[in-house]
Design a protein around this motif. Structure first.
Motif, PDB file in Angstrom:
ATOM      1  N   LYS A 102      -0.730  -0.875  -0.165  1.00  0.00           N
ATOM      2  CA  LYS A 102      -0.828  -2.702  -0.496  1.00  0.00           C
ATOM      3  C   LYS A 102      -2.093  -3.847  -0.333  1.00  0.00           C
ATOM      4  O   LYS A 102      -2.431  -4.181  -1.219  1.00  0.00           O
ATOM      5  CB  LYS A 102       0.735  -3.557  -0.794  1.00  0.00           C
ATOM      6  N   ALA A 103      -2.200  -3.362   1.162  1.00  0.00           N
ATOM      7  CA  ALA A 103      -3.483  -4.155   1.839  1.00  0.00           C
ATOM      8  C   ALA A 103      -4.975  -3.546   0.737  1.00  0.00           C
ATOM      9  O   ALA A 103      -5.697  -4.258   0.294  1.00  0.00           O
ATOM     10  CB  ALA A 103      -3.716  -3.911   2.516  1.00  0.00           C
ATOM     11  N   ALA A 104      -4.835  -2.457   0.995  1.00  0.00           N
ATOM     12  CA  ALA A 104      -5.816  -1.792  -0.436  1.00  0.00           C
ATOM     13  C   ALA A 104      -6.129  -2.277  -1.403  1.00  0.00           C
ATOM     14  O   ALA A 104      -7.493  -3.038  -2.058  1.00  0.00           O
ATOM     15  CB  ALA A 104      -6.003  -0.618   0.100  1.00  0.00           C
ATOM     16  N   ILE A 105      -4.975  -2.288  -1.927  1.00  0.00           N
ATOM     17  CA  ILE A 105      -5.535  -2.548  -3.759  1.00  0.00           C
ATOM     18  C   ILE A 105      -5.293  -3.821  -4.029  1.00  0.00           C
ATOM     19  O   ILE A 105      -6.083  -4.312  -4.396  1.00  0.00           O
ATOM     20  CB  ILE A 105      -3.756  -2.261  -4.174  1.00  0.00           C
ATOM     21  N   GLU A 106      -4.740  -4.715  -2.379  1.00  0.00           N
ATOM     22  CA  GLU A 106      -5.229  -6.689  -2.564  1.00  0.00           C
ATOM     23  C   GLU A 106      -6.625  -6.518  -2.937  1.00  0.00           C
ATOM     24  O   GLU A 106      -7.117  -7.134  -3.140  1.00  0.00           O
ATOM     25  CB  GLU A 106      -4.598  -7.130  -1.780  1.00  0.00           C
ATOM     26  N   GLY A 132      -9.001   8.395  -1.309  1.00  0.00           N
ATOM     27  CA  GLY A 132      -8.652   9.421  -2.146  1.00  0.00           C
ATOM     28  C   GLY A 132      -7.653  10.437  -1.067  1.00  0.00           C
ATOM     29  O   GLY A 132      -6.710  10.554  -1.669  1.00  0.00           O
ATOM     30  N   THR A 133      -8.253  10.761  -0.040  1.00  0.00           N
ATOM     31  CA  THR A 133      -7.275  11.621   0.291  1.00  0.00           C
ATOM     32  C   THR A 133      -6.940  11.565   0.702  1.00  0.00           C
ATOM     33  O   THR A 133      -5.985  12.260   1.861  1.00  0.00           O
ATOM     34  CB  THR A 133      -8.763  12.493   1.448  1.00  0.00           C
ATOM     35  N   GLN A 134      -6.161  10.359   1.722  1.00  0.00           N
ATOM     36  CA  GLN A 134      -5.205   9.577   2.342  1.00  0.00           C
ATOM     37  C   GLN A 134      -3.914   8.827   1.326  1.00  0.00           C
ATOM     38  O   GLN A 134      -3.434   8.459   2.394  1.00  0.00           O
ATOM     39  CB  GLN A 134      -5.575   8.540   3.339  1.00  0.00           C
ATOM     40  N   LEU A 135      -4.332   9.272   0.144  1.00  0.00           N
ATOM     41  CA  LEU A 135      -3.132   9.074  -0.620  1.00  0.00           C
ATOM     42  C   LEU A 135      -2.470   9.430  -1.067  1.00  0.00           C
ATOM     43  O   LEU A 135      -3.469  10.638  -2.277  1.00  0.00           O
ATOM     44  CB  LEU A 135      -4.184   7.731  -1.847  1.00  0.00           C
ATOM     45  N   ASP A 136      -1.218   9.162  -2.144  1.00  0.00           N
ATOM     46  CA  ASP A 136      -0.668  10.455  -2.682  1.00  0.00           C
ATOM     47  C   ASP A 136      -0.985   9.004  -4.189  1.00  0.00           C
ATOM     48  O   ASP A 136      -0.140   8.019  -4.226  1.00  0.00           O
ATOM     49  CB  ASP A 136       0.811  10.079  -2.387  1.00  0.00           C
ATOM     50  N   MET A 137      -2.235   9.290  -4.619  1.00  0.00           N
ATOM     51  CA  MET A 137      -2.410   8.916  -6.196  1.00  0.00           C
ATOM     52  C   MET A 137      -0.638   8.296  -7.208  1.00  0.00           C
ATOM     53  O   MET A 137      -1.605   7.517  -8.339  1.00  0.00           O
ATOM     54  CB  MET A 137      -3.106   9.366  -6.704  1.00  0.00           C
ATOM     55  N   GLY A 138      -0.246   9.397  -7.004  1.00  0.00           N
ATOM     56  CA  GLY A 138       1.163   8.809  -7.658  1.00  0.00           C
ATOM     57  C   GLY A 138       2.102   7.591  -7.691  1.00  0.00           C
ATOM     58  O   GLY A 138       2.104   6.646  -8.670  1.00  0.00           O
ATOM     59  N   ARG A 139       2.187   7.765  -6.293  1.00  0.00           N
ATOM     60  CA  ARG A 139       2.441   6.673  -5.418  1.00  0.00           C
ATOM     61  C   ARG A 139       2.192   5.297  -5.963  1.00  0.00           C
ATOM     62  O   ARG A 139       2.502   3.940  -6.610  1.00  0.00           O
ATOM     63  CB  ARG A 139       3.221   7.166  -3.859  1.00  0.00           C
ATOM     64  N   ALA A 140       0.807   5.199  -6.347  1.00  0.00           N
ATOM     65  CA  ALA A 140      -0.511   4.696  -5.677  1.00  0.00           C
ATOM     66  C   ALA A 140      -0.124   3.944  -6.925  1.00  0.00           C
ATOM     67  O   ALA A 140      -0.854   2.575  -7.112  1.00  0.00           O
ATOM     68  CB  ALA A 140      -1.955   5.005  -4.775  1.00  0.00           C
ATOM     69  N   SER A 141      -0.501   4.375  -7.547  1.00  0.00           N
ATOM     70  CA  SER A 141      -0.726   4.283  -9.297  1.00  0.00           C
ATOM     71  C   SER A 141       0.649   3.200  -9.376  1.00  0.00           C
ATOM     72  O   SER A 141       0.251   2.083 -10.188  1.00  0.00           O
ATOM     73  CB  SER A 141      -0.282   5.145 -10.151  1.00  0.00           C
ATOM     74  N   GLY A 142       1.570   3.482  -9.271  1.00  0.00           N
ATOM     75  CA  GLY A 142       3.325   2.502  -9.535  1.00  0.00           C
ATOM     76  C   GLY A 142       2.723   1.685  -8.422  1.00  0.00           C
ATOM     77  O   GLY A 142       2.754  -0.378  -9.498  1.00  0.00           O
TER      78      GLY A 142
END
Length: 149
Positions: A102-106, A132-142
């Protein structure tokens, strides 16, 4: 390289006569080889990124299968999938926590000036490029949707 580590672990598991681990490692190697065949003729800059992408997809498939098997009352199949998932996750880099994501998104939102849902693609693209290699992009999308709405 992750690919070399997987090969070495396969040999170790075979010598230890660990059938389940050997089978899971061979499955991983087969999926990587399939991706290599797909990518023939295309320039692959980072081999580890390619392997991590394959592993992430395999892990996602295992999680979905575990859920379906548990819902269907097939605990023995769910247990087999959990075993494979454990082996797959050994080779994935440490995943970012929810707070870190969430911090990276902000940070990306402020850098790109993203304000609404129309900017979701821009934020997701930058997030995948950086983490990308450290994230579950499905959860990050939400979380990106939640942040932008």
């Amino acid at each position: 390289m992750i690919r070399d580590t997987i090969k070495a672990e396969t040999v170790t598991a075979m010598k230890a006569k660990d059938k389940e681990r050997t089978a899971a490692l061979r499955l991983i190697s087969a999926k990587i080889k399939d991706r290599d065949i797909e990518m023939r003729g295309k320039d692959v800059a980072d081999d580890d990124a390619l392997v991590i992408d394959v592993l992430q997809k395999m892990a996602k498939q295992r999680r979905e299968s575990i859920q379906m098997y548990e819902d269907g009352g097939r605990e023995e199949l769910a247990a087999q999938e959990r075993g494979e998932l454990t082996v797959i996750e050994e080779f994935l880099p440490q995943q970012m926590s929810e707070a870190e994501t969430k911090a990276a998104i902000e940070q990306i939102k402020s850098e790109t000036g993203a304000e609404g849902m129309k900017d979701m693609g821009k934020v997701m693209g930058e997030l995948k490029a950086r983490h990308g290699t450290q994230l579950d992009m499905g959860r990050a999308s939400g979380w990106v949707k939640e942040s932008l709405s």
